[in-house]
Design a protein around this motif. Structure first.
Motif, PDB file in Angstrom:
ATOM      1  N   ARG A 165       1.115  -1.657  -0.061  1.00  0.00           N
ATOM      2  CA  ARG A 165      -0.302  -0.275  -0.380  1.00  0.00           C
ATOM      3  C   ARG A 165       0.467   1.120   0.398  1.00  0.00           C
ATOM      4  O   ARG A 165       0.906   2.463  -0.835  1.00  0.00           O
ATOM      5  CB  ARG A 165      -0.895   0.295   0.934  1.00  0.00           C
ATOM      6  CG  ARG A 165      -2.132  -1.433   1.469  1.00  0.00           C
ATOM      7  CD  ARG A 165      -3.132  -0.481  -0.128  1.00  0.00           C
ATOM      8  NE  ARG A 165      -3.832   0.255   1.125  1.00  0.00           N
ATOM      9  CZ  ARG A 165      -4.902   1.066   1.001  1.00  0.00           C
ATOM     10  NH1 ARG A 165      -5.606   0.256  -0.665  1.00  0.00           N
ATOM     11  NH2 ARG A 165      -5.714   1.513   1.231  1.00  0.00           N
ATOM     12  N   GLY A 166       1.750   0.647   0.797  1.00  0.00           N
ATOM     13  CA  GLY A 166       2.775   2.656   0.963  1.00  0.00           C
ATOM     14  C   GLY A 166       3.940   2.364  -0.983  1.00  0.00           C
ATOM     15  O   GLY A 166       3.644   4.491  -1.055  1.00  0.00           O
ATOM     16  N   ARG A 183       0.992   4.412  -2.892  1.00  0.00           N
ATOM     17  CA  ARG A 183       1.127   5.498  -2.650  1.00  0.00           C
ATOM     18  C   ARG A 183       1.595   6.072  -2.817  1.00  0.00           C
ATOM     19  O   ARG A 183       1.687   7.170  -3.266  1.00  0.00           O
ATOM     20  CB  ARG A 183       0.454   5.708  -0.981  1.00  0.00           C
ATOM     21  CG  ARG A 183       0.371   6.949  -0.460  1.00  0.00           C
ATOM     22  CD  ARG A 183      -0.582   6.821   0.906  1.00  0.00           C
ATOM     23  NE  ARG A 183      -0.621   5.984   1.617  1.00  0.00           N
ATOM     24  CZ  ARG A 183      -0.349   4.808   2.248  1.00  0.00           C
ATOM     25  NH1 ARG A 183       1.263   5.061   2.989  1.00  0.00           N
ATOM     26  NH2 ARG A 183      -1.104   3.995   3.054  1.00  0.00           N
ATOM     27  N   ARG A 184       3.029   6.344  -3.179  1.00  0.00           N
ATOM     28  CA  ARG A 184       3.790   6.953  -3.575  1.00  0.00           C
ATOM     29  C   ARG A 184       4.288   6.426  -5.634  1.00  0.00           C
ATOM     30  O   ARG A 184       4.873   7.314  -6.110  1.00  0.00           O
ATOM     31  CB  ARG A 184       5.936   5.943  -3.316  1.00  0.00           C
ATOM     32  CG  ARG A 184       5.196   6.246  -1.797  1.00  0.00           C
ATOM     33  CD  ARG A 184       7.608   6.321  -1.067  1.00  0.00           C
ATOM     34  NE  ARG A 184       7.553   5.084  -1.527  1.00  0.00           N
ATOM     35  CZ  ARG A 184       7.910   3.552  -0.730  1.00  0.00           C
ATOM     36  NH1 ARG A 184       6.851   3.923   0.319  1.00  0.00           N
ATOM     37  NH2 ARG A 184       8.008   2.371  -1.234  1.00  0.00           N
ATOM     38  N   PRO A 203      -3.209  -0.619  -5.426  1.00  0.00           N
ATOM     39  CA  PRO A 203      -3.437  -0.618  -3.893  1.00  0.00           C
ATOM     40  C   PRO A 203      -4.728  -1.692  -3.447  1.00  0.00           C
ATOM     41  O   PRO A 203      -4.455  -1.744  -2.085  1.00  0.00           O
ATOM     42  CB  PRO A 203      -4.418   0.276  -3.930  1.00  0.00           C
ATOM     43  CG  PRO A 203      -4.295   0.541  -4.734  1.00  0.00           C
ATOM     44  CD  PRO A 203      -3.624   0.395  -5.863  1.00  0.00           C
TER      45      PRO A 203
END
Length: 138
Positions: free
Chosen positions: A97-98, A101-102, A108
């Motif tokens: 998920r990180g 997000r980036r 995701p």
């Protein structure tokens, strides 16, 4: 006597929108070479790679999280292995998920599903422990 083939200028091929970008035809302009003045030298090297290419998304962590979460949820009766797989699924899902997000990954939702399946397997294992302890005490 007439020529069998007429030679006409050939138009350049079209450039793909996802291709190497706006590459002009012909040779690139020559850059000055290296070396002392007055001594012939090799020309300087041009750029490397295709300009404008985007890196491929790195979706491995989210996918691995989902696979481990599903395996841990389905096989929760094998609790030592399923507990480890559930914890690893939650960790990989959070890392996936990180990355999403980036902008490094494009999945995701898959990573979130892996977190949910991993957490569900941990809850099932804790419920199994509670059932075994309650059955043992009575």
């Amino acid at each position: 006597m007439a020529q069998p083939y007429e030679t006409a200028p050939v138009p350049p091929p079209p450039i793909s929108p996802d291709g190497p970008g706006q590459v002009p035809y012909g040779y690139p302009p020559q850059q000055p070479g290296y070396g002392a003045p007055g001594i012939p030298s090799y020309p300087a090297a041009g750029g490397y790679g295709w300009p404008g290419l985007q890196p491929q998304p790195n979706n491995g962590m989210g996918t691995a999280s989902l696979v481990l979460g599903i395996l841990a949820t389905v096989g929760f009766c094998a609790w030592p292995l399923a507990l480890v797989m559930g914890v690893v699924a939650v960790i990989l899902g959070a890392l996936g998920r990180g990355k999403a997000r980036r902008g490094e990954a494009t999945n995701p939702g898959v990573a979130l599903a892996g977190i949910i399946c991993g957490a569900a397997s941990i809850v099932l294992i804790l419920g199994l422990f509670a059932f075994v302890i309650a059955a043992y005490k009575s």
